[in-house]
Design an enzyme around this catalytic site. Sequence first.
Site, mmCIF file in Angstrom:
data_model
loop_
_atom_site.group_PDB
_atom_site.id
_atom_site.type_symbol
_atom_site.label_atom_id
_atom_site.label_comp_id
_atom_site.label_asym_id
_atom_site.label_seq_id
_atom_site.Cartn_x
_atom_site.Cartn_y
_atom_site.Cartn_z
ATOM 1 N N GLY A 29 0.364 -8.887 -6.594
ATOM 2 C CA GLY A 29 0.218 -7.471 -6.938
ATOM 3 C C GLY A 29 1.574 -6.777 -6.987
ATOM 4 C CB THR A 30 4.594 -7.073 -4.835
ATOM 5 O OG1 THR A 30 3.861 -6.789 -3.641
ATOM 6 C CG2 THR A 30 5.967 -6.466 -4.751
ATOM 7 C CB SER A 65 -3.222 -8.604 -5.343
ATOM 8 O OG SER A 65 -2.916 -9.606 -4.420
ATOM 9 N N GLY A 66 -4.638 -11.505 -6.324
ATOM 10 C CA GLY A 66 -5.661 -12.518 -6.048
ATOM 11 C C GLY A 66 -6.194 -12.485 -4.628
ATOM 12 C CG HIS A 67 -3.576 -11.743 -1.054
ATOM 13 N ND1 HIS A 67 -3.446 -11.155 0.176
ATOM 14 C CD2 HIS A 67 -2.646 -11.149 -1.839
ATOM 15 C CE1 HIS A 67 -2.469 -10.257 0.150
ATOM 16 N NE2 HIS A 67 -1.975 -10.236 -1.074
ATOM 17 C CB CYS A 95 3.525 -4.021 3.526
ATOM 18 S SG CYS A 95 2.596 -4.997 2.381
ATOM 19 C CG ASN A 133 -2.743 0.328 0.757
ATOM 20 O OD1 ASN A 133 -2.473 1.266 0.005
ATOM 21 N ND2 ASN A 133 -1.885 -0.096 1.663
ATOM 22 C CD GLN A 177 -6.486 -3.066 -0.720
ATOM 23 O OE1 GLN A 177 -7.627 -3.486 -0.512
ATOM 24 N NE2 GLN A 177 -5.429 -3.617 -0.169
ATOM 25 C CB THR A 194 5.592 -23.894 -15.418
ATOM 26 O OG1 THR A 194 6.685 -24.317 -16.218
ATOM 27 C CG2 THR A 194 4.413 -24.828 -15.614
HETATM 28 N N1 PLP Z 1 -0.867 -2.586 -3.929
HETATM 29 C C1 PLP Z 1 -1.756 -2.349 -2.970
HETATM 30 C C2 PLP Z 1 -2.592 -1.099 -3.044
HETATM 31 C C3 PLP Z 1 -1.931 -3.243 -1.912
HETATM 32 O O1 PLP Z 1 -2.821 -2.979 -0.956
HETATM 33 C C4 PLP Z 1 -1.121 -4.404 -1.889
HETATM 34 C C5 PLP Z 1 -1.220 -5.351 -0.750
HETATM 35 O O2 PLP Z 1 -1.635 -5.000 0.329
HETATM 36 C C6 PLP Z 1 -0.204 -4.618 -2.931
HETATM 37 C C7 PLP Z 1 -0.107 -3.690 -3.932
HETATM 38 C C8 PLP Z 1 0.667 -5.833 -2.964
HETATM 39 O O3 PLP Z 1 -0.069 -6.982 -3.367
HETATM 40 P P1 PLP Z 1 0.503 -8.438 -3.058
HETATM 41 O O4 PLP Z 1 0.340 -8.667 -1.590
HETATM 42 O O5 PLP Z 1 -0.343 -9.368 -3.882
HETATM 43 O O6 PLP Z 1 1.908 -8.462 -3.492
#
Ligand code: PLP
Length: 400
Positions: A74-75, A201-203, A327, A153, A181, A239
């Site tokens: 996601g970042t 974001s996948g996770h 984070c 989030n 989210q 890749t």
């Molecule tokens: N954006 C939001 C709103 C998130 O909650 C998060 C992760 O907690 C991210 C971005 C970042 O995603 P990633 O951990 O896949 O880099």
Amino acid sequence: MNPEKYIYLDNNATCCVSPEVEEAMVPFFQQFYGNPSSMHSFGGQVFRHIEEARRKVAALLNADPEEIVFTSCGTESDNHAIRGVFQAFPEKRHFITTKVEHPAVLMVADFLEKKGYQVTKIKVDKFGNLDLDEFRDSITSNTGLVSVMAANNETGTLFPIEEIGLICREKGIYFHTDAVQAAGKIPLDVKKIPVDLLSISGHKVHAPKGIGVLYIRRGVKLDPFILGGHQERSRRAGTENVPYIIGLGKACELALAGILEENSRVRELRDKLETGIVKKIPFTRINGNPKWRLPNTCNIGFELIEGESILLHMDKAKIAASSGSACTSGSLEPSHVLLAMDVPFSYVHGSVRFSLSRYNTEEEINYVLQVLPGIIEKLREISPFYTKEYKEKAQNWNLA
Ligand code: PLP
């Protein structure tokens, strides 16, 4: 209740990989390991599986598969969206976002500011709702991009992305939303929401960590973030992370099928947890918009105690939650989201986020409601701020 099992209520930080997702990924390590860009059919079959995964991700957003670009997280998607637009339109020097974005957006905003860009961070009210008037007034002819998250989030508060998107479209400004989210928890339809760029974001959707998506509406111009080969139609070199892309495709397929469950069973469990806590434990408050919220998230402030102490005691009782976002929760700084909402000082340090998933059960919620009041009482007993007046008021609390 299995005493060995952790009760995991920190799904906004990360989720488990669904068994179906893991199963779908396995053949792509040893069996189908060809490079999807290769000319031979061994690679070609992998390419076809990637395109199938792309269709599944696109279906979650009602997007066209060609609008889906796989990234590493996601970042990266957030960085790509923002930096990519400003690189493609160097004459635009103004960026609008909010005070409550994830650091993946806020740090890019700070980076742009250091480079001489003008950055406006829109404020929120005490429920975390965006000040739309301030937003409208802040748009200028120099504005190159607006980035507003779909759901917060930390509190789960939803933002009016359709309305914001419409305003942006009227003004001819690109609109990006960080839907990390929101994806999989609430319906997102890019045919209805006027959004140009959207991050996933996948996770956060029961796929592994290390895979993400940037939706790029057809025709939107932005520079690539990572330069190299021609993968992802030259929009993201490198890749492809094949097993993870396959996993994300499966996760999105499951999320789409489960969105009703998310909004009924998961929501009911969240509400049970929240109303139970607020009824049983004195001096608590819900942080965020109590109605317009993700179905899985609640953020509760416990007055006069530290969120970190609550987390440590819950951890001993094998319950995982968090204070702040994953984070920032390593630091003792109060959450920038709660500060932006003007959460009273006596609550801001004692706020805990509980975030559920479809793997949580009612038995788990009952267990939390059974042990949490004792933890809070114990911590308050040793707090110098827990005065005689508080103790008296607590005795008259409307205990369920
Ligand atoms: N954006 C939001 C709103 C998130 O909650 C998060 C992760 O907690 C991210 C971005 C970042 O995603 P990633 O951990 O896949 O880099």
